[in-house]
Design an enzyme around this catalytic site. Structure first.
Site, mmCIF file in Angstrom:
data_model
loop_
_atom_site.group_PDB
_atom_site.id
_atom_site.type_symbol
_atom_site.label_atom_id
_atom_site.label_comp_id
_atom_site.label_asym_id
_atom_site.label_seq_id
_atom_site.Cartn_x
_atom_site.Cartn_y
_atom_site.Cartn_z
ATOM 1 N N GLU A 1 -17.716 58.956 11.985
ATOM 2 C CA GLU A 1 -17.427 59.622 10.608
ATOM 3 C C GLU A 1 -18.444 60.640 10.215
ATOM 4 O OE1 GLU A 1 -16.268 56.445 8.152
ATOM 5 O OE2 GLU A 1 -14.809 55.425 9.555
ATOM 6 N N GLY B 1 -17.780 46.351 0.829
ATOM 7 C CA GLY B 1 -17.603 45.004 0.497
ATOM 8 C C GLY B 1 -16.282 44.620 -0.556
ATOM 9 N N ASP C 1 -5.252 49.383 -3.875
ATOM 10 C CA ASP C 1 -6.148 49.652 -3.388
ATOM 11 C C ASP C 1 -6.641 51.150 -3.366
ATOM 12 O OD1 ASP C 1 -8.318 49.304 -1.388
ATOM 13 O OD2 ASP C 1 -7.159 49.761 0.382
ATOM 14 N N TRP D 1 -12.071 59.039 3.522
ATOM 15 C CA TRP D 1 -13.765 59.416 3.711
ATOM 16 C C TRP D 1 -13.860 61.087 4.417
ATOM 17 C CZ3 TRP D 1 -14.648 61.130 8.708
ATOM 18 C CH2 TRP D 1 -13.720 60.688 9.608
#
Length: 592
Positions: free
Chosen positions: A66, A192, A315, A403
């Protein structure tokens, strides 16, 4: 101006990085985060002549690649899985040094969350051991590691200058995002939220590693004094005892900085657990999950916030790239910040005040029918929170965009979004007991119900399912063009009217920025990171990291390059997590 070999990257160089394309000094190219290069030696008339200049085999461990490479002083710095850092000659690809933090990758395969019954020797991971890159400043290279450390390396030798812990050694924090340098500070967030820990961003002195300030994104123990006025405000939007776990809201990716306003911007993740009743039984917006936040660079004090998904249950992180631009909207030039978060709406905000300007869906959206035109608050569709019965929502937990780097070209006025149409069936667990080192989602996985007898299967949630590259006009909030099956990595755009992007099956391509016409492609390997471009010795190069399952390579192209492209290695998939660990995340699109 190319930085001389004996000159170190300083504040002035970072502020002016967007004016020159010779180097690539920050994750988003410059402080605007637009992934736009003013280089135009390679353009629509000659891009078909691109050939491989060099490639480098990272020899990395399995996982998703990434990283956005950084180029400074003729050296290309790139990360691979497990927080490994490589320094390569940007002309030839010859390795100068490599640094391995030796975190414990043999014991923690991708998808593993560790063993909650013992003290862990490595990180708890949400979605694999990825890393999105480094920062450079004052002769050093800075990297965040999966076990929650921030490390400064000597840019010439790769030797450790300083090493600080940003979280406790055995806590469920990790770092996969790239640091950002602002006014001599190193800014870093953490992952996290899948484990429901409490999110925060920290500023460290770039020379010494001394902590300068820390700003939390969700409130903590209500019996203790609030760390700030912002936390006092946030506490009123939570109920119950989510603070015992942490609550989520981790800023695991995007961090930006406006040197003129002296503001730091960050995006925050979902709440933990996902199911709102398990973290805040009486409801509430749960500030500041799924939010874009502006802070004073000197102190970390909150200036403004905008929450994209109040009380999120799906989410829908808002940690995706934050891009700054000056746009003419309704006849007035506005200083804006833009984001395409996971919830499927493209947002344009005033970056000085946080004022909502506009939002519109850039993927198929079923959880909301739109946003309030004055406040930007989403207008939810009925029953989208019916977790107990199970509800299928678009976008799914993978999100409309994760991302992968979104770029913005000021010449075309378009943002290039690596987008995804998806759905997910959300089903609440009948019981929820938080566990150390395990995914604290509060959901169960089950397949969607079959159609009733005599009834046809339901149609796909969108007439355009799957990944695609969207050329988005942020002024009109409309799509100008799209290319299907293009969710293979991030994008970079240039003054040569080009966009470089990738397909999911391993093709690296060049498209016209204004119309999306395909002009060139090269077959590399599935699993792309974020491409960049730079200039050395009068030659413009284009580099990208690609591959997976332990076969990551840096591929660098130049006009009339003659090197043969290595064939992708055939390797088995990575091993499954150890028995008894939590299941893998819904998709590797959601990388924390």
């Amino acid at each position: 101006m190319v930085i001389a070999q004996d000159q170190k990257v300083n504040d002035k160089a970072l502020v002016n990085a967007g004016k020159n394309g010779d180097e690539w000094l920050t994750n988003g190219h410059d402080y605007s985060g637009d992934r736009y290069s003013p280089l135009k030696q390679i353009d629509t008339t000659n891009v078909s002549r691109l050939g491989l200049a060099w490639s480098y085999d990272t020899g990395s461990f399995p996982g998703t690649l990434e990283s956005t490479p950084i180029v400074s002083n003729g050296t290309l710095y790139v990360t691979a899985t497990w927080s490994m850092v490589f320094a390569l000659d940007a002309r030839t690809g010859k390795e100068k040094w490599r640094w391995d933090p030796k975190i414990g990758h043999q014991n923690f395969p991708p998808g593993s969350s560790g063993n909650p019954n013992k003290v862990r020797t490595g990180p708890s991971l949400c979605c694999g051991p990825g890393n999105r890159g480094v920062a450079t400043y004052d002769g050093k290279i800075y990297v965040g590691t999966l076990d929650g450390r921030l490390v400064a390396l000597d840019a010439e030798t790769g030797k450790v200058v300083w090493d600080v812990r940003t979280a406790g050694a055995n806590e469920d924090y990790s770092i996969t995002g790239a640091p950002l340098i602002a006014k001599g500070m190193v800014l870093i967030g953490n992952g996290g939220a899948e484990f429901a820990v409490r999110g925060y961003i920290t500023a460290y002195d770039a020379k010494t590693g001394k902590q300068l300030w820390r700003t939390y994104t969700v409130p903590g123990d209500p019996s203790k004094p609030f760390e700030s006025k912002a936390m006092e405000v946030a506490a009123k939007t939570w109920t119950g005892d989510a603070w015992k776990l942490g609550g989520g809201g981790n800023p695991w990716d995007a961090i930006s900085y406006d040197p003129d306003l002296d503001l730091v911007y960050l995006g925050t993740a979902q709440g933990g657990p996902w199911v709102a009743r398990f973290r805040s039984p009486q409801g509430g917006d749960n500030l500041y999950i799924c939010s874009i936040i502006a802070l004073k660079a000197k102190t970390g004090e909150q200036v403004w916030y905008f929450q994209t998904t109040p009380g999120d249950e799906w989410d829908y992180d808002a940690v995706q790239g934050l891009t700054m631009a000056d746009l003419k909207i309704d006849g007035k030039v506005r200083k804006v910040i833009m984001q395409a978060p996971k919830n499927g709406f493209f947002y344009v905000l005033d970056r000085k005040t946080g004022e909502f300007i506009s939002a519109a869906p850039y993927v198929h959206v079923t959880w909301a029918k739109g946003v309030d035109p004055k406040t930007g608050r989403p207008i939810e569709n009925p029953n989208v929170r019916d977790y107990a019965k199970g509800v299928t929502v678009a976008p799914g937990a993978a999100g409309g965009h994760a991302w992968q780097g979104m770029s913005f070209n000021p010449n075309t006025g378009l943002a290039y979004i690596p987008a995804l149409d998806s759905t997910f069936l959300y089903v609440q667990a009948t019981e929820f007991k938080p566990e150390l080192g395990a995914y604290n989602w509060g959901i169960v996985f089950r397949p969607p119900p079959p159609p009733a007898p005599g009834q046809p299967a339901p149609p796909p949630p969108s007439s355009r399912p799957g990944g695609f590259l969207s050329a988005w006009d942020p002024v009109t909030e409309t799509e100008r063009w799209r290319i299907p099956m293009m969710n293979g990595g991030g994008t970079v755009t240039t003054a040569g009217n080009l966009v470089f992007a990738a397909t999911g099956d391993g093709n690296f391509v060049a498209l016209t920025a204004d119309t999306g016409e395909s002009l060139w492609s090269a077959k590399l390997a599935p699993g792309f990171a974020n491409p960049i471009t730079y200039m050395l010795d009068g030659k413009q190069y284009v580099s990208v990291l690609a591959g997976r399952a332990g076969n990551g390579r840096v591929y660098t192209f130049v006009l009339d390059g003659k090197e043969p492209i290595p064939a992708p290695d055939a390797t088995p998939p990575p091993p499954p997590p150890p028995a008894g660990t939590a299941p893998a995340a819904p998709t590797n699109q959601n990388q924390q």
